[in-house]
Design a protein around this motif. Structure first.
Motif, PDB file in Angstrom:
ATOM      1  N   LYS A 163      37.580 -40.823 -26.869  1.00 20.95           N
ATOM      2  CA  LYS A 163      37.405 -40.909 -25.423  1.00 20.95           C
ATOM      3  C   LYS A 163      38.477 -40.119 -24.667  1.00 20.95           C
ATOM      4  CE  LYS A 163      35.065 -45.365 -25.604  1.00 20.95           C
ATOM      5  NZ  LYS A 163      33.850 -45.196 -24.860  1.00 20.95           N
ATOM      6  N   THR A 164      39.590 -39.863 -25.304  1.00 23.08           N
ATOM      7  CA  THR A 164      40.633 -39.078 -24.656  1.00 23.08           C
ATOM      8  C   THR A 164      40.231 -37.616 -24.564  1.00 23.08           C
ATOM      9  OG1 THR A 164      42.265 -40.578 -25.579  1.00 23.08           O
ATOM     10  CG2 THR A 164      43.086 -38.487 -24.727  1.00 23.08           C
ATOM     11  N   ASP A 165      39.539 -37.144 -25.603  1.00 26.11           N
ATOM     12  CA  ASP A 165      39.140 -35.728 -25.635  1.00 26.11           C
ATOM     13  C   ASP A 165      37.843 -35.469 -24.887  1.00 26.11           C
ATOM     14  OD1 ASP A 165      41.339 -35.141 -27.112  1.00 26.11           O
ATOM     15  OD2 ASP A 165      40.304 -35.082 -29.035  1.00 26.11           O
ATOM     16  N   CYS A 166      36.938 -36.435 -24.853  1.00 24.76           N
ATOM     17  CA  CYS A 166      35.620 -36.240 -24.258  1.00 24.76           C
ATOM     18  C   CYS A 166      35.737 -35.831 -22.797  1.00 24.76           C
ATOM     19  CB  CYS A 166      34.811 -37.533 -24.373  1.00 24.76           C
ATOM     20  SG  CYS A 166      33.216 -37.466 -23.511  1.00 24.76           S
ATOM     21  N   ILE A 167      34.974 -34.788 -22.426  1.00 22.65           N
ATOM     22  CA  ILE A 167      34.988 -34.312 -21.041  1.00 22.65           C
ATOM     23  C   ILE A 167      33.702 -34.701 -20.299  1.00 22.65           C
ATOM     24  CG2 ILE A 167      36.578 -32.403 -21.496  1.00 22.65           C
ATOM     25  CD1 ILE A 167      34.112 -30.550 -21.647  1.00 22.65           C
ATOM     26  N   GLY A 168      32.874 -35.511 -20.949  1.00 23.42           N
ATOM     27  CA  GLY A 168      31.676 -36.011 -20.281  1.00 23.42           C
ATOM     28  C   GLY A 168      30.639 -34.954 -19.959  1.00 23.42           C
ATOM     29  N   CYS A 169      30.522 -33.951 -20.816  1.00 19.37           N
ATOM     30  CA  CYS A 169      29.601 -32.840 -20.539  1.00 19.37           C
ATOM     31  C   CYS A 169      28.129 -33.240 -20.732  1.00 19.37           C
ATOM     32  CB  CYS A 169      29.938 -31.655 -21.432  1.00 19.37           C
ATOM     33  SG  CYS A 169      29.522 -31.932 -23.164  1.00 19.37           S
TER      34      CYS A 169
END
Ligand code: SF4
Length: 66
Positions: free
Chosen positions: A7-13
């Motif tokens: 969840k820290t890396d996810c950018i919600g693309c």
């Protein structure tokens, strides 16, 4: 098998949710695993893993955790 999302890396693309909406969801701009993976979804999930722009998705084999 279980899907893990960093969840820290996810950018919600929403790339993963577009490809496999049964397995990935978006909550507050971050992806989360909706369900475990069934075999017939493996190819699509693999595509989501490889296509994630930040490499935030991984899979753990449930049997190894026992
Ligand atoms: S593809 Fe990767 S960065 Fe995009 S929403 Fe899914 S986990 Fe997050």
């Amino acid at each position: 098998m279980k899907v893990c999302i960093n969840k820290t890396d996810c950018i919600g693309c929403q790339f993963c949710t577009d490809i496999v909406p049964d397995v990935f969801g978006i909550e507050e701009g971050v992806a989360f695993p909706k369900s475990e993976i069934r075999n017939h979804n493996d190819n699509a999930v693999q595509e989501a893993i490889e296509g994630c722009p930040v490499g935030a998705i991984s899979i753990t084999e449930k049997s190894e955790a026992a």
